[in-house]
Design an enzyme around this catalytic site. Sequence first.
Site, PDB file in Angstrom:
ATOM      1  N   ASP A  53       0.846  -1.178   0.000  1.00 49.22           N
ATOM      2  CA  ASP A  53       0.000   0.000   0.000  1.00 49.22           C
ATOM      3  C   ASP A  53       0.884   1.231   0.000  1.00 49.22           C
ATOM      4  OD1 ASP A  53       0.621   0.588   2.682  1.00 49.22           O
ATOM      5  OD2 ASP A  53      -1.310  -0.007   3.449  1.00 49.22           O
ATOM      6  N   LEU A  54       0.249   2.336  -0.311  1.00 47.43           N
ATOM      7  CA  LEU A  54       0.980   3.594  -0.439  1.00 47.43           C
ATOM      8  C   LEU A  54       1.242   4.176   0.941  1.00 47.43           C
ATOM      9  CD1 LEU A  54      -1.084   5.052  -3.393  1.00 47.43           C
ATOM     10  CD2 LEU A  54       1.187   4.008  -3.497  1.00 47.43           C
ATOM     11  N   GLY A  95      -9.182   0.252  -0.895  1.00 48.54           N
ATOM     12  CA  GLY A  95      -8.438   1.443  -0.479  1.00 48.54           C
ATOM     13  C   GLY A  95      -7.179   1.593  -1.302  1.00 48.54           C
ATOM     14  N   ASP A  96      -6.043   1.703  -0.619  1.00 49.60           N
ATOM     15  CA  ASP A  96      -4.761   1.805  -1.327  1.00 49.60           C
ATOM     16  C   ASP A  96      -3.957   0.510  -1.198  1.00 49.60           C
ATOM     17  OD1 ASP A  96      -4.329   2.316   1.430  1.00 49.60           O
ATOM     18  OD2 ASP A  96      -2.449   3.351   0.983  1.00 49.60           O
ATOM     19  N   GLU A  97      -4.636  -0.599  -0.915  1.00 48.47           N
ATOM     20  CA  GLU A  97      -3.971  -1.904  -0.808  1.00 48.47           C
ATOM     21  C   GLU A  97      -4.080  -2.675  -2.121  1.00 48.47           C
ATOM     22  OE1 GLU A  97      -4.063  -3.158   3.852  1.00 48.47           O
ATOM     23  OE2 GLU A  97      -5.627  -3.985   2.544  1.00 48.47           O
TER      24      GLU A  97
END
Length: 182
Positions: A53-54, A95-97
Amino acid sequence: LKSIAAFLSSVTELEHMAFHDPLTNVFSRSYLEAFFKDGWKNKYKKIGFLFFDLDYFKAINDQHDHSVGDIVLKEIASRIKAVLGKNNILCRLGGDEFLALVLNYKDNAALSKIIESIQCAVSKPLNIPDGKVSLSMSIGVSRYPEDGDDIQVLIKKADHAMYQVKNNGRNDYKYSPPTCLP
């Protein structure tokens, strides 16, 4: 014939919607489940599971808004997909995953090179409506068959390794410790 063509087009569109994330157009969790249904162990000698992730993505949504976060996610997914190429798989888990599957990689050095190329692609400045933003990511890695052969366990190990990276300062990658055989 027109009715059959329209029906087939609808089926194709429904399949795409079922197996792709609507925002980033990369594969979805549903695709991942279908991919690992049958016979995958006979097709692939090695699979690298890259869970990432980010770093500090929440700050982008907080400082700008979610539409800017969406722009960032689309661009990052596009950059990662370009590095992975057509022979590997990128899924957005939410999400960001993301989870990337690197299929039949040669050895750990080759897998590390792909990971470092992904990090390089992600770190390039990204244009957003009110300027530019630079990002990094934390990546956890597990490998089939070295780290097991249960998909959920492999994903969990990669996820755990990613959180170790986050706890140690972020912007790096870490391999899951190898599984010890009895």
